[in-house]
Design an enzyme around this catalytic site. Structure first.
Site, PDB file in Angstrom:
ATOM      1  N   HIS A   1      38.173  39.817  24.023  1.00  0.00           N
ATOM      2  CA  HIS A   1      38.952  39.378  22.863  1.00  0.00           C
ATOM      3  C   HIS A   1      38.101  39.317  21.599  1.00  0.00           C
ATOM      4  CE1 HIS A   1      43.041  37.926  24.257  1.00  0.00           C
ATOM      5  NE2 HIS A   1      42.495  38.423  25.348  1.00  0.00           N
TER       6      HIS A   1
ATOM      7  N   HIS B 101      39.371  42.899  35.860  1.00  0.00           N
ATOM      8  CA  HIS B 101      40.562  42.291  36.455  1.00  0.00           C
ATOM      9  C   HIS B 101      40.350  41.907  37.915  1.00  0.00           C
ATOM     10  CE1 HIS B 101      43.688  43.903  33.322  1.00  0.00           C
ATOM     11  NE2 HIS B 101      42.799  43.066  32.818  1.00  0.00           N
ATOM     12  N   THR B 102      39.234  42.303  38.486  1.00  0.00           N
ATOM     13  CA  THR B 102      38.943  41.900  39.853  1.00  0.00           C
ATOM     14  C   THR B 102      38.713  40.388  39.964  1.00  0.00           C
ATOM     15  OG1 THR B 102      37.663  42.510  41.819  1.00  0.00           O
ATOM     16  CG2 THR B 102      36.417  42.180  39.786  1.00  0.00           C
TER      17      THR B 102
ATOM     18  N   GLY C 170      34.731  43.617  16.095  1.00  0.00           N
ATOM     19  CA  GLY C 170      33.442  43.723  16.753  1.00  0.00           C
ATOM     20  C   GLY C 170      32.944  42.435  17.374  1.00  0.00           C
TER      21      GLY C 170
END
EC number: 1.11.1.7
Length: 324
Positions: free
Chosen positions: A65, A186-187, A71
């Site tokens: 995010h 996402h693991t 940046g």
């Protein structure tokens, strides 16, 4: 006159601060006396990860995010009524207290030298390692941004199209493989029911579930996310429960079995541009996966960084030093 002018130019340049230039490995070495600031951050994060195994998911989420909005400059960390952290996509970001603790520990031994942006990058790296993902190298030397505005937050939504996702990542200097590699985060991640509930009850306005979803997963998610629930529960993005807090390639294995929770994850496993990479990662030996994932996170950590005098070194990660 020319020689005098040239001498003055070099003299004035020599008076400019010299501590920040291009990013480099071990940037802070020798800048904090006998203290290794990377060790200081590591000690804080390791303890946090032992107490809360979801810390790595939180920090990876935070890094993404931050880096995708102007940046990797720690602008996400700034407090304010209209700051980035108040934007809807950022409301689920957590882990700010981990960065506060690490910043406090660093300031105690080396005040005014280490940026919050670098602490976020170092803390994320150390959390990945603490969660079984191996340790990758990162460069440091970032400075902190001074601008944080909610309307600047424009992140890919869970239902983003492949074309739009590729374009958004490309705008940050990341290619299709980088995108697939980074989604390996996402693991250890979770998704709120609101981000995929349409797939359970009204996929594309059909009033039916997404036919691409594994029936067992559908049943499980309906139990987790009742149709008229008043609470926005969460579900693991890696449906292999034993490894849901471990950095590994299980996420890719799950989406190849049509067990992708959010729509874009499932599309990854079937789209011709991404399926070959997903398949390769799903079968990759652990050391190869750790290397690939670590290098992808390190590459993302270098997006549009501030160096030299473009930014600042905040004394608090939540407030800019800029005069009000």
């Amino acid at each position: 006159m020319a020689k005098t002018t040239l001498w003055l130019i070099f003299f004035n340049l020599s008076l400019l601060p010299c501590c920040f230039a291009a990013l480099q490995h071990q940037f802070y070495k020798g800048k904090c006396g006998s203290f290794d600031v990377e060790d200081v951050v590591h000690d804080v994060v390791s303890k946090r990860c032992r107490n809360d195994p979801t810390t790595s998911a939180a920090l990876l989420h935070m890094l993404f995010h931050d880096c995708f909005v102007h940046g990797c400059d720690a602008s996400l960390l700034l407090d304010g009524e209209d700051s980035e952290k108040t934007a809807f996509p950022s409301l689920t970001v957590r882990g700010y207290d981990v960065i506060d603790e690490a910043k406090g520990a660093v300031e105690a031994v080396c005040p005014g030298v280490v940026s919050c942006a670098d602490i976020v990058v170092l803390a994320t790296r150390d959390s990945v390692s603490a969660s079984g993902g191996g340790k990758y190298k990162v460069k440091t030397g970032r400075r902190d941004g001074q601008i944080s505005v909610a309307k600047n937050v424009d992140l890919p939504p869970p239902f983003v199209s492949m074309q739009d996702a590729i374009a958004r990542f490309a705008a940050k200097g990341l290619n299709v493989k980088d995108m697939v590699h980074l989604l390996g985060a996402h693991t250890v991640g979770v998704a709120h029911c609101s981000s995929f509930k349409d797939r359970l009850y009204n996929f594309t306005g059909t009033t039916k579930p997404d036919p691409a979803m594994n029936p067992l997963l559908l049943r499980s998610l309906k139990h987790q996310c009742p149709k008229n629930a008043k609470v926005d529960n969460t579900a693991n993005l890696d449906q292999n429960l034993p490894s849901s807090t471990v950095i590994d390639n299980s996420y890719y294995q799950q989406i190849l079995m049509n067990k992708g929770v959010i729509q874009f994850d499932q599309v990854l496993s079937s789209h011709p541009l991404t399926k070959p990479t997903v398949t390769a990662l799903a079968t990759a030996p652990a050391p190869d996966f750790y290397k690939i994932f670590g290098e992808a996170v390190a590459k993302m950590s270098d997006i549009e960084v501030l160096t030299d005098m473009e930014g600042e070194i905040r004394s608090s990660c939540r407030a800019t030093n800029k005069p009000k």
